[in-house]
Write an enzyme that holds these catalytic residues in place. Structure first.
Site, PDB file in Angstrom:
ATOM      1  N   GLY A  55     -10.557  57.915  69.080  1.00  0.00           N
ATOM      2  CA  GLY A  55     -11.530  57.845  67.973  1.00  0.00           C
ATOM      3  C   GLY A  55     -11.170  58.833  66.878  1.00  0.00           C
ATOM      4  O   GLY A  55     -10.979  60.014  67.151  1.00  0.00           O
ATOM      5  N   ARG A  59      -6.910  53.004  70.338  1.00  0.00           N
ATOM      6  CA  ARG A  59      -7.096  53.208  71.776  1.00  0.00           C
ATOM      7  C   ARG A  59      -5.992  52.384  72.434  1.00  0.00           C
ATOM      8  O   ARG A  59      -5.758  51.240  72.061  1.00  0.00           O
ATOM      9  CB  ARG A  59      -8.468  52.730  72.210  1.00  0.00           C
ATOM     10  CG  ARG A  59      -9.595  53.407  71.440  1.00  0.00           C
ATOM     11  CD  ARG A  59     -10.760  53.748  72.314  1.00  0.00           C
ATOM     12  NE  ARG A  59     -11.866  54.328  71.540  1.00  0.00           N
ATOM     13  CZ  ARG A  59     -12.084  55.634  71.424  1.00  0.00           C
ATOM     14  NH1 ARG A  59     -11.287  56.505  72.031  1.00  0.00           N
ATOM     15  NH2 ARG A  59     -13.100  56.083  70.727  1.00  0.00           N
ATOM     16  N   ASP A  68     -10.345  63.641  74.893  1.00  0.00           N
ATOM     17  CA  ASP A  68      -9.931  63.768  76.294  1.00  0.00           C
ATOM     18  C   ASP A  68      -9.007  62.635  76.750  1.00  0.00           C
ATOM     19  O   ASP A  68      -8.030  62.877  77.463  1.00  0.00           O
ATOM     20  CB  ASP A  68     -11.133  63.951  77.234  1.00  0.00           C
ATOM     21  CG  ASP A  68     -12.028  62.723  77.297  1.00  0.00           C
ATOM     22  OD1 ASP A  68     -12.036  61.949  76.320  1.00  0.00           O
ATOM     23  OD2 ASP A  68     -12.711  62.541  78.312  1.00  0.00           O
ATOM     24  N   THR A 102     -12.155  65.283  67.937  1.00  0.00           N
ATOM     25  CA  THR A 102     -13.125  64.258  68.367  1.00  0.00           C
ATOM     26  C   THR A 102     -14.500  64.690  67.891  1.00  0.00           C
ATOM     27  O   THR A 102     -14.842  65.875  67.979  1.00  0.00           O
ATOM     28  CB  THR A 102     -13.146  64.079  69.901  1.00  0.00           C
ATOM     29  OG1 THR A 102     -14.344  63.348  70.249  1.00  0.00           O
ATOM     30  CG2 THR A 102     -13.151  65.378  70.673  1.00  0.00           C
ATOM     31  N   ASP A 113     -17.098  64.151  69.409  1.00  0.00           N
ATOM     32  CA  ASP A 113     -17.966  64.361  70.575  1.00  0.00           C
ATOM     33  C   ASP A 113     -18.070  65.818  71.020  1.00  0.00           C
ATOM     34  O   ASP A 113     -18.998  66.179  71.736  1.00  0.00           O
ATOM     35  CB  ASP A 113     -17.461  63.530  71.771  1.00  0.00           C
ATOM     36  CG  ASP A 113     -17.479  62.045  71.489  1.00  0.00           C
ATOM     37  OD1 ASP A 113     -18.183  61.630  70.554  1.00  0.00           O
ATOM     38  OD2 ASP A 113     -16.763  61.301  72.195  1.00  0.00           O
ATOM     39  N   ASP A 134     -16.519  67.310  73.312  1.00  0.00           N
ATOM     40  CA  ASP A 134     -16.659  67.346  74.776  1.00  0.00           C
ATOM     41  C   ASP A 134     -15.399  67.827  75.497  1.00  0.00           C
ATOM     42  O   ASP A 134     -15.163  67.447  76.639  1.00  0.00           O
ATOM     43  CB  ASP A 134     -17.072  65.952  75.287  1.00  0.00           C
ATOM     44  CG  ASP A 134     -16.072  64.868  74.897  1.00  0.00           C
ATOM     45  OD1 ASP A 134     -15.182  65.132  74.068  1.00  0.00           O
ATOM     46  OD2 ASP A 134     -16.181  63.741  75.424  1.00  0.00           O
ATOM     47  N   ARG A 145     -20.348  59.603  73.357  1.00  0.00           N
ATOM     48  CA  ARG A 145     -19.811  58.972  74.573  1.00  0.00           C
ATOM     49  C   ARG A 145     -20.680  59.365  75.761  1.00  0.00           C
ATOM     50  O   ARG A 145     -21.756  58.804  75.906  1.00  0.00           O
ATOM     51  CB  ARG A 145     -18.345  59.345  74.807  1.00  0.00           C
ATOM     52  CG  ARG A 145     -17.671  58.419  75.797  1.00  0.00           C
ATOM     53  CD  ARG A 145     -16.197  58.751  75.950  1.00  0.00           C
ATOM     54  NE  ARG A 145     -15.434  58.404  74.784  1.00  0.00           N
ATOM     55  CZ  ARG A 145     -14.949  57.185  74.558  1.00  0.00           C
ATOM     56  NH1 ARG A 145     -15.145  56.224  75.430  1.00  0.00           N
ATOM     57  NH2 ARG A 145     -14.265  56.928  73.481  1.00  0.00           N
TER      58      ARG A 145
HETATM   59  O1  F6P Z   1     -14.983  59.486  70.980  1.00  0.00           O
HETATM   60  C1  F6P Z   1     -15.568  59.277  69.752  1.00  0.00           C
HETATM   61  C2  F6P Z   1     -16.512  58.109  69.803  1.00  0.00           C
HETATM   62  O2  F6P Z   1     -17.023  57.879  68.508  1.00  0.00           O
HETATM   63  C3  F6P Z   1     -17.666  58.237  70.812  1.00  0.00           C
HETATM   64  O3  F6P Z   1     -18.706  59.040  70.329  1.00  0.00           O
HETATM   65  C4  F6P Z   1     -18.047  56.803  71.022  1.00  0.00           C
HETATM   66  O4  F6P Z   1     -18.664  56.605  72.272  1.00  0.00           O
HETATM   67  C5  F6P Z   1     -16.706  56.107  70.957  1.00  0.00           C
HETATM   68  O5  F6P Z   1     -15.838  56.950  70.226  1.00  0.00           O
HETATM   69  C6  F6P Z   1     -16.724  54.759  70.305  1.00  0.00           C
HETATM   70  O6  F6P Z   1     -15.434  54.253  70.385  1.00  0.00           O
HETATM   71  P1  F6P Z   1     -14.931  52.943  69.652  1.00  0.00           P
HETATM   72  O7  F6P Z   1     -14.951  53.219  68.171  1.00  0.00           O
HETATM   73  O8  F6P Z   1     -13.560  52.709  70.185  1.00  0.00           O
HETATM   74  O9  F6P Z   1     -15.928  51.886  70.018  1.00  0.00           O
END
Ligand code: F6P
Length: 337
Positions: free
Chosen positions: A11, A72, A103, A126, A128, A130, A172
């Protein structure tokens, strides 16, 4: 001339571009050439190389997202794909790779290190927040600002119409954005994965009813972490509306939390960590994350950043719990919830 590479992975987060700028400019000061691979680990495997020069870095740090692009790429868990990526890095004569990500990206970085002789360095990027081993990650502060702005806006209409809102924030499986946004947005409630015990639907409904009784003419906002309530805030809203007889409006903030111009804090953090990553490479370091603890740059073994959950600051949790309780105090001083 030594050559290093950089990717942004997973992300995207506001501040990633500022970090790339710091890496490129610091490296060039030391006669180190930098290339990027577009779309993260996928871009290495598919050889999507992009030369990076300080001339191109002048106008990037104020932009959100990542100009290097991201993705991803679960296929990178396969040994053959990691080996393919190692081969591409060797073809380009790369001696070190900087991975800016969260992570999942750091798991990929450790996996690559097992199949590649070069130095792998992580930078926490990130929204998050985290990752263990760093107080903050690039993008978190801006995401909290964005969530707070959104809460402020919802607050105005909620207050005008005396409505209840459930605002879903990202994170997340972590409650950092939720906690910080709840405090900054002066929310009446927060639901986060880390809170023990988790409040039951009946408790949340009860709080709403007490607040409505004390302040029938006021707004009521609960910040809800994503992935916490089965069915999300829509389902929670349905259930609470039924339990209270008051319409509880769901409002998921979604990906707006990932976008926008990075704030000053994220730009400064990104540039500090980017420059420090290049220094770590020159010192021969490998398989570490460059983080920030108590305002000092630190080096942490990469695997330690995702091996355990990073806890919320209990003092901030206590602060919000105390303040949201006072929101129910009636003017004659009696607490109603
Ligand atoms: O890791 C960052 C994040 O925005 C999280 O907060 C969220 O759960 C996830 O990515 C969403 O991912 P994607 O954009 O791949 O749906």
């Amino acid at each position: 001339m030594k050559k290093i590479a950089v990717i942004t992975s997973g992300g995207d987060a506001p501040g990633m571009n500022a970090c790339i700028r710091a890496i490129v400019n610091t490296a060039w000061q030391h006669d180190i050439e930098v290339i990027g691979f577009r779309h993260g680990f996928r871009g290495i495997a598919e050889n999507l190389a992009q030369p990076l020069h300080p001339d191109d870095m002048r106008l990037v740090s104020q932009r959100g997202g990542t100009f290097l692009k991201s993705s991803r790429f679960p296929e990178f868990r396969e040994v053959a794909v990691a080996q393919q990526a190692a081969g591409v890095l060797n073809e380009h004569d790369i001696s070190a790779l900087i991975v800016i990500g969260g992570d999942g990206s750091f798991r990929g970085a450790v996996h690559l290190q097992n199949h590649w002789h070069g130095q792998v360095i992580g930078i926490p990027g990130t929204i998050d927040n985290d990752l263990a081993g760093t107080d903050v990650t690039i993008g978190f502060a801006t995401a909290v600002d964005t969530a707070m702005d959104a809460i402020d806006k919802v607050r105005e209409t909620a207050e005008a119409m005396a409505r209840v809102f459930l605002i879903e924030v990202m994170g997340r499986h972590a409650g950092f954005i939720g906690l910080h946004a709840a405090i900054a947005g002066a929310a009446e409630g927060m639901l986060l994965p880390e809170l023990e015990p988790q409040p039951k639907l009946a408790d949340i409904a009860d709080n709403i009813l007490r607040a409505r009784a004390a302040f029938p003419d006021s707004s009521y906002i609960v910040v809800v972490a994503e992935n916490l309530w089965p069915g999300g805030v829509h389902e929670l809203g349905n259930n609470l509306s039924k339990a209270t007889g008051v319409t509880c409006h769901p409002c998921p903030l979604g990906h707006i939390q990932r976008g926008g111009r990075p704030n000053a804090q994220d730009r400064i953090l990104a540039m500090q960590l980017g420059a420090a990553a290049v220094s770590a490479i020159m010192e021969g370091k490998r398989t570490i994350m460059i983080g920030l603890e108590q305002e000092h740059v630190v080096e942490v073994p990469l695997a330690a950043t995702f091996a355990r959950d990073k806890p919320l600051d209990p003092r901030l949790v206590e602060l919000q719990h105390g303040l949201q309780g006072v929101n129910f105090a009636s003017k004659n001083g009696a607490k109603t919830a």
